[in-house]
Motif scaffolding. Sequence first.
Motif, short mmCIF file in Angstrom:
data_model
loop_
_atom_site.label_atom_id
_atom_site.label_comp_id
_atom_site.label_asym_id
_atom_site.label_seq_id
_atom_site.Cartn_x
_atom_site.Cartn_y
_atom_site.Cartn_z
N ARG A 259 0.81 -1.21 0.00
CA ARG A 259 0.00 0.00 0.00
C ARG A 259 0.85 1.27 0.00
O ARG A 259 0.56 2.22 -0.72
CB ARG A 259 -0.95 0.01 1.21
N LEU A 260 1.89 1.28 0.81
CA LEU A 260 2.70 2.48 0.93
C LEU A 260 3.93 2.47 0.02
O LEU A 260 4.44 3.52 -0.35
CB LEU A 260 3.15 2.68 2.39
N GLY A 261 4.40 1.28 -0.32
CA GLY A 261 5.60 1.19 -1.14
C GLY A 261 6.84 1.70 -0.42
O GLY A 261 7.78 2.18 -1.05
N TRP A 262 6.85 1.57 0.90
CA TRP A 262 7.99 2.00 1.70
C TRP A 262 8.84 0.79 2.07
O TRP A 262 8.36 -0.15 2.69
CB TRP A 262 7.55 2.69 2.99
N ASP B 264 7.78 11.80 3.21
CA ASP B 264 7.65 11.22 4.55
C ASP B 264 6.21 10.97 4.99
O ASP B 264 5.97 10.56 6.11
CB ASP B 264 8.36 12.12 5.58
N TYR B 265 5.26 11.22 4.11
CA TYR B 265 3.88 10.90 4.43
C TYR B 265 3.13 10.55 3.15
O TYR B 265 3.55 10.89 2.05
CB TYR B 265 3.18 12.04 5.18
N LYS B 266 2.02 9.84 3.32
CA LYS B 266 1.22 9.43 2.17
C LYS B 266 -0.25 9.40 2.57
O LYS B 266 -0.60 8.91 3.65
CB LYS B 266 1.66 8.04 1.68
N ILE B 267 -1.11 9.93 1.69
CA ILE B 267 -2.55 9.98 1.94
C ILE B 267 -3.23 8.93 1.07
O ILE B 267 -3.10 8.96 -0.16
CB ILE B 267 -3.11 11.37 1.63
N LEU B 268 -3.94 8.01 1.70
CA LEU B 268 -4.66 6.96 0.99
C LEU B 268 -6.08 6.85 1.50
O LEU B 268 -6.40 7.34 2.59
CB LEU B 268 -3.95 5.61 1.18
N LEU B 269 -6.92 6.21 0.73
CA LEU B 269 -8.26 5.88 1.21
C LEU B 269 -8.16 4.81 2.28
O LEU B 269 -7.27 3.95 2.24
CB LEU B 269 -9.13 5.38 0.06
N ASN B 270 -9.07 4.85 3.25
CA ASN B 270 -9.14 3.76 4.22
C ASN B 270 -9.61 2.51 3.48
O ASN B 270 -10.66 2.53 2.83
CB ASN B 270 -10.12 4.12 5.34
N VAL C 7 -6.74 8.01 5.25
CA VAL C 7 -5.72 7.75 6.27
C VAL C 7 -4.44 8.45 5.82
O VAL C 7 -4.01 8.30 4.67
CB VAL C 7 -5.45 6.24 6.46
N VAL C 8 -3.84 9.21 6.72
CA VAL C 8 -2.56 9.86 6.47
C VAL C 8 -1.50 9.05 7.19
O VAL C 8 -1.46 8.99 8.42
CB VAL C 8 -2.54 11.32 6.96
N ASP D 229 -5.96 6.72 -5.63
CA ASP D 229 -6.03 5.47 -4.87
C ASP D 229 -7.42 4.85 -4.92
O ASP D 229 -8.43 5.56 -5.03
CB ASP D 229 -5.63 5.74 -3.41
N VAL D 230 -7.47 3.51 -4.84
CA VAL D 230 -8.73 2.76 -4.76
C VAL D 230 -8.65 1.89 -3.51
O VAL D 230 -7.67 1.17 -3.31
CB VAL D 230 -8.95 1.88 -6.00
N ALA D 231 -9.66 1.95 -2.67
CA ALA D 231 -9.67 1.17 -1.43
C ALA D 231 -9.74 -0.32 -1.74
O ALA D 231 -10.38 -0.74 -2.70
CB ALA D 231 -10.85 1.58 -0.56
N LEU D 232 -9.08 -1.12 -0.90
CA LEU D 232 -9.10 -2.57 -1.10
C LEU D 232 -10.52 -3.11 -1.09
O LEU D 232 -10.83 -4.05 -1.83
CB LEU D 232 -8.28 -3.26 0.00
#
Length: 241
Positions: free
Chosen positions: A105-108, A130-136, A150-151, A228-231
């Motif tokens: 999800r984050l690719g970190w 250093d941060y990423k915003i995605l759908l829950n 979610v941040v 982004d698309v939520a799982l």
Amino acid sequence: MTPNPQPTLPVPFWNTNLPPTLHTKDCPSYLTYAKQPENSKDRLILSTPDSAYTRQSWAEVQALIDTNRLDLFQRVPSDLRRYREYAEKIAREFGSVREFVMRERLGWGGLEGRGKRDKKEGVWFGDGDDYKILLNDWPYGIDPRIVHLVVWTKFEFPSDPVTGDLTAEARKAIEEFVGEEFGRRCGEGRVRWFRNWGSLKSVHAVEHFHVMLFDPDREFVREVTGGDVALADKVGKVSEM
């Protein structure tokens, strides 16, 4: 003479919201946790037909966040089942949900940026890497007009050692970020944020907080999440994957 109809017997909680052809005698492994007394809330949710579930309104969402009653958030019963089913699957494949989130999800590859910020300038969100915003991925059972984000951050937010809550400095930093990133575009009355209590977090060891937006412009949401698309919208039943 017409026989009296037989009364409908209640089904075990793990068979609720499933057609009779998919009912099982034994509880599936991913739902056995709900048998424990401390998980009675989830057991009650899983026992509820989707048709009897009422989604929480924006007014209710604001009230729960403002009064710190985060424990009263819940998912639609069938969504909670799908979430637990999928969580077990990725734990088998990746070793843990945390590892899945980090890699897929984050690719970190790691948390190199954790704890590093410009203390002299007081900058927390100065580096976009250093941060990423995605759908829950598995949002709560709320009004569908509410977008749940979610941040995720590589750096940690300090907590008060006595209360366990965010320090005043950390809270101020998040509030300023949320106001600039979301409030400016959505309107202050249409934005709420919170950080879950430790006992409510589904992913530990990766810092994050939640942002709720009421009826935002969908193009803005695509912009801040990178499309982004939520799982929950990507996967069906695990048995169908």
